[in-house]
Design a protein around this motif. Sequence first.
Motif, PDB file in Angstrom:
ATOM      1  N   ILE A   2       0.828  -1.214   0.000  1.00  0.00           N
ATOM      2  CA  ILE A   2       0.000   0.000   0.000  1.00  0.00           C
ATOM      3  C   ILE A   2       0.866   1.270   0.000  1.00  0.00           C
ATOM      4  CG2 ILE A   2      -0.170  -0.113   2.529  1.00  0.00           C
ATOM      5  CD1 ILE A   2      -2.995   0.989   2.379  1.00  0.00           C
ATOM      6  N   GLN A   3       2.055   1.171   0.608  1.00  0.00           N
ATOM      7  CA  GLN A   3       2.980   2.310   0.734  1.00  0.00           C
ATOM      8  C   GLN A   3       2.274   3.569   1.226  1.00  0.00           C
ATOM      9  OE1 GLN A   3       6.153   2.051   0.842  1.00  0.00           O
ATOM     10  NE2 GLN A   3       6.303  -0.080   0.197  1.00  0.00           N
ATOM     11  N   SER A   4       2.461   4.685   0.518  1.00  0.00           N
ATOM     12  CA  SER A   4       1.980   5.967   1.057  1.00  0.00           C
ATOM     13  C   SER A   4       0.467   6.110   1.122  1.00  0.00           C
ATOM     14  CB  SER A   4       2.547   7.116   0.233  1.00  0.00           C
ATOM     15  OG  SER A   4       3.843   7.395   0.663  1.00  0.00           O
ATOM     16  N   VAL A  11       2.886  13.588   3.375  1.00  0.00           N
ATOM     17  CA  VAL A  11       4.298  13.430   2.996  1.00  0.00           C
ATOM     18  C   VAL A  11       4.973  12.617   4.107  1.00  0.00           C
ATOM     19  CG1 VAL A  11       4.526  15.503   1.554  1.00  0.00           C
ATOM     20  CG2 VAL A  11       4.866  15.684   4.043  1.00  0.00           C
ATOM     21  N   ASN A  12       6.178  12.133   3.860  1.00  0.00           N
ATOM     22  CA  ASN A  12       6.802  11.241   4.847  1.00  0.00           C
ATOM     23  C   ASN A  12       6.926  11.884   6.228  1.00  0.00           C
ATOM     24  OD1 ASN A  12       6.980   9.653   2.612  1.00  0.00           O
ATOM     25  ND2 ASN A  12       9.106   9.024   2.941  1.00  0.00           N
ATOM     26  N   ALA A  13       7.405  13.158   6.251  1.00  0.00           N
ATOM     27  CA  ALA A  13       7.593  13.818   7.551  1.00  0.00           C
ATOM     28  C   ALA A  13       6.266  13.834   8.319  1.00  0.00           C
ATOM     29  CB  ALA A  13       8.108  15.244   7.340  1.00  0.00           C
ATOM     30  N   SER A  72      12.808  -5.269   3.646  1.00  0.00           N
ATOM     31  CA  SER A  72      13.577  -4.520   2.663  1.00  0.00           C
ATOM     32  C   SER A  72      13.592  -3.029   2.993  1.00  0.00           C
ATOM     33  CB  SER A  72      12.958  -4.763   1.279  1.00  0.00           C
ATOM     34  OG  SER A  72      13.641  -4.079   0.289  1.00  0.00           O
ATOM     35  N   GLU A  73      12.420  -2.500   3.329  1.00  0.00           N
ATOM     36  CA  GLU A  73      12.353  -1.059   3.630  1.00  0.00           C
ATOM     37  C   GLU A  73      13.032  -0.732   4.961  1.00  0.00           C
ATOM     38  OE1 GLU A  73       8.697   0.879   2.730  1.00  0.00           O
ATOM     39  OE2 GLU A  73       9.302   2.734   3.711  1.00  0.00           O
ATOM     40  N   ALA A  74      12.851  -1.613   5.938  1.00  0.00           N
ATOM     41  CA  ALA A  74      13.456  -1.362   7.252  1.00  0.00           C
ATOM     42  C   ALA A  74      14.992  -1.339   7.145  1.00  0.00           C
ATOM     43  CB  ALA A  74      13.009  -2.425   8.245  1.00  0.00           C
ATOM     44  N   ARG A  89      16.806   7.530   5.316  1.00  0.00           N
ATOM     45  CA  ARG A  89      16.242   8.873   5.080  1.00  0.00           C
ATOM     46  C   ARG A  89      15.045   9.146   6.011  1.00  0.00           C
ATOM     47  NH1 ARG A  89      17.238  12.389   0.857  1.00  0.00           N
ATOM     48  NH2 ARG A  89      15.696  14.041   0.809  1.00  0.00           N
ATOM     49  N   ASN A  90      14.179   8.144   6.170  1.00  0.00           N
ATOM     50  CA  ASN A  90      13.032   8.342   7.068  1.00  0.00           C
ATOM     51  C   ASN A  90      13.474   8.500   8.522  1.00  0.00           C
ATOM     52  OD1 ASN A  90      11.077   8.408   5.084  1.00  0.00           O
ATOM     53  ND2 ASN A  90      10.761   6.186   5.104  1.00  0.00           N
ATOM     54  N   HIS A  91      14.542   7.795   8.906  1.00  0.00           N
ATOM     55  CA  HIS A  91      15.063   7.969  10.263  1.00  0.00           C
ATOM     56  C   HIS A  91      15.626   9.379  10.430  1.00  0.00           C
ATOM     57  CE1 HIS A  91      14.448   4.043  12.046  1.00  0.00           C
ATOM     58  NE2 HIS A  91      14.806   3.484  10.895  1.00  0.00           N
ATOM     59  N   LEU A 108       6.712   1.936  13.027  1.00  0.00           N
ATOM     60  CA  LEU A 108       5.258   1.806  12.825  1.00  0.00           C
ATOM     61  C   LEU A 108       4.881   2.257  11.409  1.00  0.00           C
ATOM     62  CD1 LEU A 108       3.083   0.830  14.744  1.00  0.00           C
ATOM     63  CD2 LEU A 108       2.630   3.202  15.392  1.00  0.00           C
ATOM     64  N   TYR A 109       5.480   3.361  11.000  1.00  0.00           N
ATOM     65  CA  TYR A 109       5.219   3.905   9.657  1.00  0.00           C
ATOM     66  C   TYR A 109       5.670   2.905   8.579  1.00  0.00           C
ATOM     67  CZ  TYR A 109       6.311   6.555   5.452  1.00  0.00           C
ATOM     68  OH  TYR A 109       6.423   6.960   4.140  1.00  0.00           O
ATOM     69  N   THR A 110       6.831   2.292   8.781  1.00  0.00           N
ATOM     70  CA  THR A 110       7.351   1.334   7.796  1.00  0.00           C
ATOM     71  C   THR A 110       6.441   0.111   7.709  1.00  0.00           C
ATOM     72  OG1 THR A 110       9.559   2.082   8.384  1.00  0.00           O
ATOM     73  CG2 THR A 110       9.444   0.071   7.082  1.00  0.00           C
ATOM     74  N   GLN A 127       3.183   0.083   8.361  1.00  0.00           N
ATOM     75  CA  GLN A 127       1.910   0.433   7.704  1.00  0.00           C
ATOM     76  C   GLN A 127       2.093   0.523   6.189  1.00  0.00           C
ATOM     77  OE1 GLN A 127       1.107   4.403   9.529  1.00  0.00           O
ATOM     78  NE2 GLN A 127       1.214   5.242   7.464  1.00  0.00           N
ATOM     79  N   CYS A 128       3.282   0.976   5.739  1.00  0.00           N
ATOM     80  CA  CYS A 128       3.556   1.071   4.302  1.00  0.00           C
ATOM     81  C   CYS A 128       3.679  -0.318   3.663  1.00  0.00           C
ATOM     82  CB  CYS A 128       4.853   1.840   4.051  1.00  0.00           C
ATOM     83  SG  CYS A 128       4.702   3.604   4.347  1.00  0.00           S
ATOM     84  N   SER A 129       3.976  -1.337   4.475  1.00  0.00           N
ATOM     85  CA  SER A 129       4.210  -2.682   3.949  1.00  0.00           C
ATOM     86  C   SER A 129       2.950  -3.543   3.933  1.00  0.00           C
ATOM     87  CB  SER A 129       5.279  -3.389   4.789  1.00  0.00           C
ATOM     88  OG  SER A 129       6.405  -2.577   4.916  1.00  0.00           O
ATOM     89  N   SER A 146      -1.514   8.331  -3.803  1.00  0.00           N
ATOM     90  CA  SER A 146      -0.655   7.370  -4.506  1.00  0.00           C
ATOM     91  C   SER A 146       0.313   6.715  -3.526  1.00  0.00           C
ATOM     92  CB  SER A 146       0.162   8.115  -5.558  1.00  0.00           C
ATOM     93  OG  SER A 146       0.998   9.049  -4.892  1.00  0.00           O
ATOM     94  N   GLY A 147       0.902   5.616  -3.970  1.00  0.00           N
ATOM     95  CA  GLY A 147       1.958   4.954  -3.204  1.00  0.00           C
ATOM     96  C   GLY A 147       3.039   4.485  -4.158  1.00  0.00           C
ATOM     97  N   VAL A 148       4.298   4.433  -3.685  1.00  0.00           N
ATOM     98  CA  VAL A 148       5.374   4.011  -4.590  1.00  0.00           C
ATOM     99  C   VAL A 148       5.304   2.521  -4.960  1.00  0.00           C
ATOM    100  CG1 VAL A 148       7.064   5.842  -4.115  1.00  0.00           C
ATOM    101  CG2 VAL A 148       7.032   3.797  -2.669  1.00  0.00           C
TER     102      VAL A 148
HETATM  103  N1  GLN Z   1       7.414   3.752   2.376  1.00  0.00           N
HETATM  104  C1  GLN Z   1       7.712   4.718   1.380  1.00  0.00           C
HETATM  105  C2  GLN Z   1       8.746   5.701   1.871  1.00  0.00           C
HETATM  106  O1  GLN Z   1       8.743   6.003   3.035  1.00  0.00           O
HETATM  107  C3  GLN Z   1       6.463   5.420   0.978  1.00  0.00           C
HETATM  108  C4  GLN Z   1       6.672   6.477  -0.069  1.00  0.00           C
HETATM  109  C5  GLN Z   1       5.536   6.608  -1.031  1.00  0.00           C
HETATM  110  O2  GLN Z   1       4.740   5.698  -1.262  1.00  0.00           O
HETATM  111  N2  GLN Z   1       5.481   7.736  -1.688  1.00  0.00           N
HETATM  112  O3  GLN Z   1       9.551   6.179   1.138  1.00  0.00           O
END
Ligand code: GLN
Length: 347
Positions: free
Chosen positions: A92-94, A144-146, A188-190, A195-197, A219-221, A223-225, A288-290
């Motif tokens: 689902i990502q963003s 946005v991520n922040a 993979s994302e963790a 950058r998110n950290h 938690l954010y990572t 939810q994106c997964s 949208s999501g990446v």
């Molecule tokens: N998990 C992705 C990230 O933090 C989400 C970004 C996105 O979908 N635009 O970069």
Amino acid sequence: MLKRYLVIVIFACIPAIFLYGQVAKSPVAPDYTRLKQILDEAYHEFLTDSTGTPADYIPELATVNPDLFGICIVTVDGQIFCVGDVEHTYSIQSISKVFTLAMVMEQIGKEAILEKLGTEPTGLPFNSVTAIEQQSTRVGNPLVNAGAIATASLLDGKNEAAKWKTILAYYSACAGEPLTMMDDVYASEAATNGRNHAIARLLDAYGVMYDDPEKAVDLYTRQCSVGMTTKQLAAMGATLAAGGVNPFTGERAMQATNVPQILSIMLSCGMYDYSGTWSYLTGLPAKSGVGGGIVAVVPGKGAIAAFSPRLDAAGNSVRAQKAIAYISQHLNINIFDPQSVGVKQSN
Ligand code: GLN
């Protein structure tokens, strides 16, 4: 004899009358045939479009077949129209940002969202550090991520496990089906989430992190997964369109009074630094999501979800955008059009 014949004819017609009533009442389109036709047209029009590149900064996303393409429409009265690879599960990502925002809005209220997270588009990429430095609120907006990491840090719960359980249950209620995390995507994302950290630490330094930054990013990572199909994504969008009630289960998944504010943030910020052009082209709040998914909401009518992994420079799926814009223009569902479907034309 004639009487008997008439009775048979009337009974034979009942299913047809019933079916006609079902399809004709689709609130999202002029009629069933037209809707199906436009959906198919949008699919075939962009099927061979290979513009864009799949996200690879999260290594697992680069392993997805870039040719996958699917579109689904779910109406608020529970009708579903799909074409293409709509059963494929992706992350689902963003798009998750919308639903965690909805949860936190229910917990802290609309005023606190405005004050703590803000609602201004950044006009910069979704993971911009410059935006944090430039905007007086630092956070920008919850999409946005922040802003999304700050949103996660506001989520109430006994501990991290309890918070994660609530997120998954909330998303599942919106989809009307149980959703789960894609472990490979999360790992993979963790492992590549520097950058998110950094964003979370910077927000913390500015005093706009409301929990431990490491925990909020985790938690954010997660939810994106969360994995979902295009059908499920369309159902989540239709839940928003129906004021928070899932059209399939009939259950209230989301507080109705917050829906207008959530859709408003989606319209101004949901497509990142492309949100203005998106709104101009479609007149629909979207996210949208990446991972390649996009969901667009037609308030009071339904939702369109599309999926295709190749992304543009803003991180939005190319074919999903094109397909949704095509459908919006051809079905006349731009919410700013006084003659959009469902509104009586004045003479
Ligand atoms: N998990 C992705 C990230 O933090 C989400 C970004 C996105 O979908 N635009 O970069």
